[in-house]
Structures are given as structure tokens and as C-alpha cells.
Enzyme design. Structure first.
Site, PDB file in Angstrom:
ATOM      1  N   TYR A  53       0.823  -1.212   0.000  1.00 55.61           N
ATOM      2  CA  TYR A  53       0.000   0.000   0.000  1.00 55.61           C
ATOM      3  C   TYR A  53       0.857   1.262   0.000  1.00 55.61           C
ATOM      4  O   TYR A  53       0.364   2.345  -0.316  1.00 55.61           O
ATOM      5  CB  TYR A  53      -0.925   0.049   1.219  1.00 55.61           C
ATOM      6  CG  TYR A  53      -1.875  -1.098   1.380  1.00 55.61           C
ATOM      7  CD1 TYR A  53      -2.105  -2.015   0.353  1.00 55.61           C
ATOM      8  CD2 TYR A  53      -2.559  -1.289   2.580  1.00 55.61           C
ATOM      9  CE1 TYR A  53      -2.974  -3.085   0.519  1.00 55.61           C
ATOM     10  CE2 TYR A  53      -3.437  -2.341   2.753  1.00 55.61           C
ATOM     11  CZ  TYR A  53      -3.635  -3.242   1.729  1.00 55.61           C
ATOM     12  OH  TYR A  53      -4.506  -4.290   1.905  1.00 55.61           O
ATOM     13  N   HIS A 111       0.745 -11.600   1.264  1.00 53.35           N
ATOM     14  CA  HIS A 111      -0.325 -10.800   0.661  1.00 53.35           C
ATOM     15  C   HIS A 111      -1.125 -11.564  -0.393  1.00 53.35           C
ATOM     16  O   HIS A 111      -2.316 -11.316  -0.574  1.00 53.35           O
ATOM     17  CB  HIS A 111       0.252  -9.519   0.060  1.00 53.35           C
ATOM     18  CG  HIS A 111      -0.727  -8.393  -0.017  1.00 53.35           C
ATOM     19  ND1 HIS A 111      -0.365  -7.081   0.028  1.00 53.35           N
ATOM     20  CD2 HIS A 111      -2.081  -8.375  -0.120  1.00 53.35           C
ATOM     21  CE1 HIS A 111      -1.434  -6.303  -0.048  1.00 53.35           C
ATOM     22  NE2 HIS A 111      -2.481  -7.077  -0.143  1.00 53.35           N
ATOM     23  N   PRO A 199     -15.620  -5.365   2.139  1.00 55.26           N
ATOM     24  CA  PRO A 199     -16.955  -5.801   2.560  1.00 55.26           C
ATOM     25  C   PRO A 199     -18.081  -5.018   1.877  1.00 55.26           C
ATOM     26  O   PRO A 199     -19.230  -5.456   1.887  1.00 55.26           O
ATOM     27  CB  PRO A 199     -16.951  -5.551   4.075  1.00 55.26           C
ATOM     28  CG  PRO A 199     -15.919  -4.486   4.289  1.00 55.26           C
ATOM     29  CD  PRO A 199     -14.860  -4.755   3.260  1.00 55.26           C
ATOM     30  N   ASN A 250     -19.377   3.298   9.940  1.00 51.50           N
ATOM     31  CA  ASN A 250     -19.037   1.902   9.652  1.00 51.50           C
ATOM     32  C   ASN A 250     -18.863   1.054  10.907  1.00 51.50           C
ATOM     33  O   ASN A 250     -18.874  -0.180  10.834  1.00 51.50           O
ATOM     34  CB  ASN A 250     -17.762   1.830   8.807  1.00 51.50           C
ATOM     35  CG  ASN A 250     -17.981   2.267   7.370  1.00 51.50           C
ATOM     36  OD1 ASN A 250     -19.115   2.370   6.905  1.00 51.50           O
ATOM     37  ND2 ASN A 250     -16.897   2.525   6.661  1.00 51.50           N
TER      38      ASN A 250
END
Length: 273
Positions: A53, A111, A199, A250
Site C-alpha cells: 500500500y 499478501h 466488505p 461503519n
């Protein structure tokens, strides 16, 4: 919010907060720093990053600057997918730890079972080689738990055939309409925690009318329903947003989806169309 306090317990006894704050696609610098700071301020105690990232330094700085004791925050990061030999894996871990400026992480993952630019390619031997490095990291207490990401049943079986430690977690793409039944069942049989990234299907599910109709019954947003759905299935959600109000929203998922509504959601397919 209780959902941020609740924990799952990994097979080695380590507890992990039931909701994680994901940082995929959040650029290094002020955006990553501010997002992680906002999540910690909102009560999140589980932060998920990865060397790929490119934001580990900002994530680590935000955690340090929060003033929250390090042992109260669960930090996950990941070995880049293209690293498939032991020396490179050891070097990558050291690079990660330098970027985070931490003595240990709480969960360290491979990963993916293949490089992103060659998805599906065969790296069985390489995965075994780098998993043994993760076992070294774990034995040295530099990561409190170890696991994998994007591994299917065959990938997991390959590790099991030649290594000593069963992964403590498998982080996979998981959302309403895409629940990876075979992999999920395999993991649950072996006490491997399933973590669900994307999600909200990277936002694609937010316009789904069927999901929206169920969310409305609970006076919740589609995002809240989707996150709650994972929790109902004992899958750990990793929602990602850079908007402070959504970071709070969230985590506001302390409600129960009825059995009939769960069954309806279970039956949905192609929720991102």
C-alpha cells in the site's frame, strides 16, 4: 461502540478486534495519517496496512501520535505478493518494521499466493519458503500471529503439507453475494479466522436495491448492513474510507440481522451488477 471492543480469538489465543480499519488505496502522507488518526479517535483498535500500500510510515506515525498504548492497538501488515524467496522475505519484513517504527506487529500476512501481475501462477514452493520465514518471525515474537491473504483451499493445503504452523488468519475478498464458500468452510474447520476485505465490494454494492431494502428495515445504511453481515458470519470486516463521518458510521453496527433476512442475503448473487 461495542462492535469496536468485541474480539475474535485466534487459534493461538491472541485476541483481535472484530472490526478492522482498512487502508488499501489510501495514499501515504496526510490522507493516510489523518484517516488512521480519525479511526483511532472513533474507537477503532485494529489497523490493517501492507507494504504494497506504500503507507506504512504514515500509519505507524498516526498510531504513535495517537497516544494510545501500543499494546492496545492491533496492527496487521503484509509481505508483498511478489516476494517468494526467504532472503527477500526477511529483507522485506525489516523494511516494513523500519517504516512502521515498531518493535512488533500483531499479524503478518503473505499478501497473495502469486504476484499481482501474474495471478493464478504456480508459486507453491515459494509460498512454503516464505511461510517458513513468517514462522521465524512468529517464533522471534516479532509478530504475535501470522497468516495469509487471497489463499484458496489448494493454496492452504500446500502450506499444510510442508510447514509447522497453520495460518492464524486468511484475509480474502468477502461480501454479500461473494462469500467464497469453499475457502471459508475450509478455514472454519481448521480454526483459521476469515477476514473479509472489500466488505462493500469496493463500493459497488452500495446501489444494490435488494441489499438496500434489507438495510432500510433496520434503519441502517447499506454499508452498515454489509459490515454487520460479515460479523453475523464470524468473518472479520475491514471497511475502508477516508471520510471521518463514514469511519464512525461503519462501526455503528450493533444490531442483529434476523434469520430470514440473513437467509435472503445468503441467496443473493451478483450484487455488484
Amino acid at each position: 461502540m461495542p462492535a469496536l471492543i468485541d474480539t475474535f480469538t485466534l487459534s493461538n489465543g491472541v485476541t483481535i478486534p472484530k472490526i478492522g480499519f482498512g487502508t488499501w488505496q489510501i495514499p501515504d502522507g496526510p490522507v493516510a495519517y489523518d484517516s488512521v488518526a480519525a479511526a483511532l479517535e472513533a474507537g477503532y483498535r485494529h489497523i490493517d496496512t501492507a507494504r504494497a500500500y506504500g503507507n506504512e510510515a504514515s500509519v505507524g506515525r498516526a498510531i504513535r501520535d495517537s497516544g494510545i498504548p501500543r499494546d492496545e492497538i492491533f496492527v496487521t501488515t503484509k509481505l508483498p505478493a511478489e516476494v517468494k524467496n526467504a532472503d527477500a522475505a526477511r529483507a522485506s519484513f525489516e523494511t516494513t518494521m523500519s517504516a512502521l517504527e515498531m518493535d512488533y506487529v500483531d499479524l503478518y500476512l503473505i499478501h497473495a499466493p502469486w504476484p499481482w501481475n501474474d495471478m493464478g501462477s504456480d508459486h507453491r514452493a515459494g509460498n512454503i519458503e516464505v511461510w517458513k520465514v513468517l514462522e521465524e518471525v512468529y517464533d522471534a515474537k516479532r509478530s504475535r500471529s501470522i497468516g495469509v491473504s487471497n489463499f484458496n483451499v489448494a493454496d492452504l493445503e500446500n502450506l499444510a503439507s510442508a510447514t509447522d504452523i497453520t495460518p492464524h488468519a486468511n484475509q480474502i475478498r468477502w461480501f454479500v453475494g461473494f462469500t467464497q464458500g469453499d475457502t471459508t468452510a475450509y478455514c472454519k474447520e481448521r480454526d483459521i479466522l476469515v477476514e473479509g476485505y472489500s466488505p462493500l465490494a469496493t463500493g459497488a454494492i452500495l446501489d444494490n436495491a435488494d441489499v438496500a431494502s434489507i438495510a432500510a428495515k433496520y434503519d441502517k445504511s447499506v454499508a452498515q448492513l454489509c459490515i454487520r453481515y460479515l460479523l453475523e458470519k464470524d468473518v472479520l470486516p475491514l471497511p475502508k474510507t477516508t471520510t471521518p463521518s463514514r469511519i464512525v458510521e461503519n462501526a455503528d453496527v450493533d444490531f442483529v440481522i434476523s434469520g430470514s433476512d440473513l437467509e435472503f442475503l445468503d441467496g443473493l448473487t451478483d450484487t455488484t451488477a
